[in-house]
Write a protein that holds these residues in place. Sequence first.
Motif, PDB file in Angstrom:
ATOM      1  N   GLY A  32       0.839  -1.185   0.000  1.00 21.17           N
ATOM      2  CA  GLY A  32       0.000   0.000   0.000  1.00 21.17           C
ATOM      3  C   GLY A  32       0.878   1.240   0.000  1.00 21.17           C
ATOM      4  O   GLY A  32       2.098   1.167   0.139  1.00 21.17           O
ATOM      5  N   ALA A  33       0.239   2.387  -0.138  1.00 23.18           N
ATOM      6  CA  ALA A  33       0.989   3.643  -0.131  1.00 23.18           C
ATOM      7  C   ALA A  33       1.501   3.928   1.273  1.00 23.18           C
ATOM      8  O   ALA A  33       0.769   3.806   2.246  1.00 23.18           O
ATOM      9  N   SER A  34       2.757   4.292   1.356  1.00 26.59           N
ATOM     10  CA  SER A  34       3.360   4.646   2.635  1.00 26.59           C
ATOM     11  C   SER A  34       4.437   5.684   2.388  1.00 26.59           C
ATOM     12  O   SER A  34       4.854   5.911   1.241  1.00 26.59           O
ATOM     13  N   LEU A  35       4.884   6.286   3.460  1.00 22.57           N
ATOM     14  CA  LEU A  35       5.954   7.280   3.315  1.00 22.57           C
ATOM     15  C   LEU A  35       7.263   6.623   2.893  1.00 22.57           C
ATOM     16  O   LEU A  35       8.049   7.229   2.166  1.00 22.57           O
ATOM     17  N   ALA A  36       7.480   5.375   3.318  1.00 24.68           N
ATOM     18  CA  ALA A  36       8.690   4.657   2.892  1.00 24.68           C
ATOM     19  C   ALA A  36       8.672   4.436   1.379  1.00 24.68           C
ATOM     20  O   ALA A  36       9.702   4.593   0.710  1.00 24.68           O
ATOM     21  N   LEU A  37       7.521   4.098   0.843  1.00 19.36           N
ATOM     22  CA  LEU A  37       7.396   3.913  -0.606  1.00 19.36           C
ATOM     23  C   LEU A  37       7.557   5.249  -1.336  1.00 19.36           C
ATOM     24  O   LEU A  37       8.138   5.302  -2.422  1.00 19.36           O
ATOM     25  N   PHE A  68      11.364  10.178 -23.181  1.00 14.70           N
ATOM     26  CA  PHE A  68      12.320   9.441 -22.350  1.00 14.70           C
ATOM     27  C   PHE A  68      12.996  10.365 -21.347  1.00 14.70           C
ATOM     28  O   PHE A  68      13.297   9.963 -20.239  1.00 14.70           O
ATOM     29  N   GLU A  69      13.230  11.612 -21.748  1.00 10.67           N
ATOM     30  CA  GLU A  69      13.906  12.571 -20.884  1.00 10.67           C
ATOM     31  C   GLU A  69      13.035  13.002 -19.709  1.00 10.67           C
ATOM     32  O   GLU A  69      13.540  13.364 -18.649  1.00 10.67           O
ATOM     33  N   THR A  70      11.713  12.943 -19.860  1.00 10.58           N
ATOM     34  CA  THR A  70      10.813  13.405 -18.800  1.00 10.58           C
ATOM     35  C   THR A  70      10.354  12.288 -17.866  1.00 10.58           C
ATOM     36  O   THR A  70       9.433  12.485 -17.074  1.00 10.58           O
ATOM     37  N   VAL A  71      10.999  11.141 -17.924  1.00 12.22           N
ATOM     38  CA  VAL A  71      10.638  10.017 -17.052  1.00 12.22           C
ATOM     39  C   VAL A  71      10.714  10.417 -15.584  1.00 12.22           C
ATOM     40  O   VAL A  71       9.866  10.031 -14.773  1.00 12.22           O
ATOM     41  N   TRP A  72      11.700  11.220 -15.243  1.00 12.35           N
ATOM     42  CA  TRP A  72      11.881  11.596 -13.842  1.00 12.35           C
ATOM     43  C   TRP A  72      10.691  12.375 -13.300  1.00 12.35           C
ATOM     44  O   TRP A  72      10.356  12.267 -12.115  1.00 12.35           O
ATOM     45  N   VAL A  73      10.010  13.152 -14.141  1.00 13.71           N
ATOM     46  CA  VAL A  73       8.850  13.910 -13.680  1.00 13.71           C
ATOM     47  C   VAL A  73       7.712  12.959 -13.315  1.00 13.71           C
ATOM     48  O   VAL A  73       6.989  13.185 -12.343  1.00 13.71           O
ATOM     49  N   GLY A  74       7.563  11.880 -14.069  1.00 14.58           N
ATOM     50  CA  GLY A  74       6.541  10.885 -13.752  1.00 14.58           C
ATOM     51  C   GLY A  74       6.776  10.246 -12.390  1.00 14.58           C
ATOM     52  O   GLY A  74       5.840  10.039 -11.612  1.00 14.58           O
ATOM     53  N   ALA A  75       8.021   9.949 -12.083  1.00 10.08           N
ATOM     54  CA  ALA A  75       8.343   9.386 -10.764  1.00 10.08           C
ATOM     55  C   ALA A  75       8.062  10.404  -9.663  1.00 10.08           C
ATOM     56  O   ALA A  75       7.594  10.041  -8.576  1.00 10.08           O
ATOM     57  N   ALA A  76       8.304  11.684  -9.943  1.00 14.85           N
ATOM     58  CA  ALA A  76       8.017  12.726  -8.950  1.00 14.85           C
ATOM     59  C   ALA A  76       6.513  12.856  -8.717  1.00 14.85           C
ATOM     60  O   ALA A  76       6.066  13.022  -7.577  1.00 14.85           O
ATOM     61  N   VAL A  77       5.735  12.767  -9.783  1.00 16.73           N
ATOM     62  CA  VAL A  77       4.272  12.813  -9.643  1.00 16.73           C
ATOM     63  C   VAL A  77       3.798  11.629  -8.809  1.00 16.73           C
ATOM     64  O   VAL A  77       2.932  11.771  -7.930  1.00 16.73           O
ATOM     65  N   ALA A  78       4.365  10.461  -9.057  1.00 15.62           N
ATOM     66  CA  ALA A  78       4.000   9.283  -8.271  1.00 15.62           C
ATOM     67  C   ALA A  78       4.347   9.480  -6.799  1.00 15.62           C
ATOM     68  O   ALA A  78       3.571   9.094  -5.914  1.00 15.62           O
ATOM     69  N   ALA A  79       5.488  10.095  -6.525  1.00 18.90           N
ATOM     70  CA  ALA A  79       5.868  10.360  -5.132  1.00 18.90           C
ATOM     71  C   ALA A  79       4.870  11.302  -4.471  1.00 18.90           C
ATOM     72  O   ALA A  79       4.490  11.099  -3.307  1.00 18.90           O
ATOM     73  N   LEU A  80       4.419  12.310  -5.198  1.00 23.81           N
ATOM     74  CA  LEU A  80       3.418  13.228  -4.647  1.00 23.81           C
ATOM     75  C   LEU A  80       2.108  12.508  -4.337  1.00 23.81           C
ATOM     76  O   LEU A  80       1.486  12.749  -3.295  1.00 23.81           O
ATOM     77  N   VAL A  81       1.699  11.620  -5.222  1.00 18.05           N
ATOM     78  CA  VAL A  81       0.470  10.848  -4.992  1.00 18.05           C
ATOM     79  C   VAL A  81       0.646   9.950  -3.775  1.00 18.05           C
ATOM     80  O   VAL A  81      -0.262   9.823  -2.947  1.00 18.05           O
ATOM     81  N   LEU A  82       1.812   9.335  -3.650  1.00 17.43           N
ATOM     82  CA  LEU A  82       2.067   8.459  -2.499  1.00 17.43           C
ATOM     83  C   LEU A  82       2.035   9.226  -1.186  1.00 17.43           C
ATOM     84  O   LEU A  82       1.535   8.724  -0.177  1.00 17.43           O
ATOM     85  N   VAL A  83       2.558  10.432  -1.181  1.00 19.25           N
ATOM     86  CA  VAL A  83       2.534  11.248   0.040  1.00 19.25           C
ATOM     87  C   VAL A  83       1.103  11.711   0.333  1.00 19.25           C
ATOM     88  O   VAL A  83       0.646  11.663   1.477  1.00 19.25           O
ATOM     89  N   ALA A  84       0.390  12.138  -0.704  1.00 15.23           N
ATOM     90  CA  ALA A  84      -0.969  12.643  -0.513  1.00 15.23           C
ATOM     91  C   ALA A  84      -1.923  11.558  -0.027  1.00 15.23           C
ATOM     92  O   ALA A  84      -2.869  11.845   0.712  1.00 15.23           O
ATOM     93  N   PHE A  85      -1.686  10.330  -0.454  1.00 12.90           N
ATOM     94  CA  PHE A  85      -2.591   9.235  -0.102  1.00 12.90           C
ATOM     95  C   PHE A  85      -1.885   8.159   0.717  1.00 12.90           C
ATOM     96  O   PHE A  85      -2.166   6.965   0.566  1.00 12.90           O
ATOM     97  N   ALA A  86      -0.984   8.573   1.576  1.00 18.10           N
ATOM     98  CA  ALA A  86      -0.261   7.621   2.426  1.00 18.10           C
ATOM     99  C   ALA A  86      -1.246   6.839   3.291  1.00 18.10           C
ATOM    100  O   ALA A  86      -2.213   7.389   3.819  1.00 18.10           O
TER     101      ALA A  86
END
Length: 126
Positions: A32-37, A68-86
């Motif tokens: 599940g979503a967690s701060l560690a994830l 391919f160059e913007t892959v890192w932004v997708g990971a950042a968006v995922a991190a924001l979602v994980l924090v918002a829905f921890a």
Amino acid sequence: MHDRIERVTGATTAIALVAAAVLLAPAFAGFGASLALAVVAVGLTVLAFLAREAIRTLAPVPWLQLHFETVWVGAAVAALVLVAFAGVTPAELQTLGAVVGLLGLFNYLLRPIYLTLGSVLTRVTK
């Protein structure tokens, strides 16, 4: 104008799809979503940002290089979602990943409307 619209909509779609993949992978593994994830996703963001030029060279055709160059932004968006829905369950995280992916695909499907509006704006402002 059309080139800019193509680039922006393509990059936005790629970002959303990468974010969806980053969210769906742990969800399917039973996490599940967690701060560690979220910390793992931030680490992935930093690694992808530092290696963005190397990742860009992996593109088989030149027009894919921006995506391919913007892959890192997708990971950042995922991190924001994980924090918002921890604290959400793996099934709920799967749903969040699917919603993010659907938003990206919806953006892609709206491209003809964006291009039409761009054409109208170009003609009106000339």
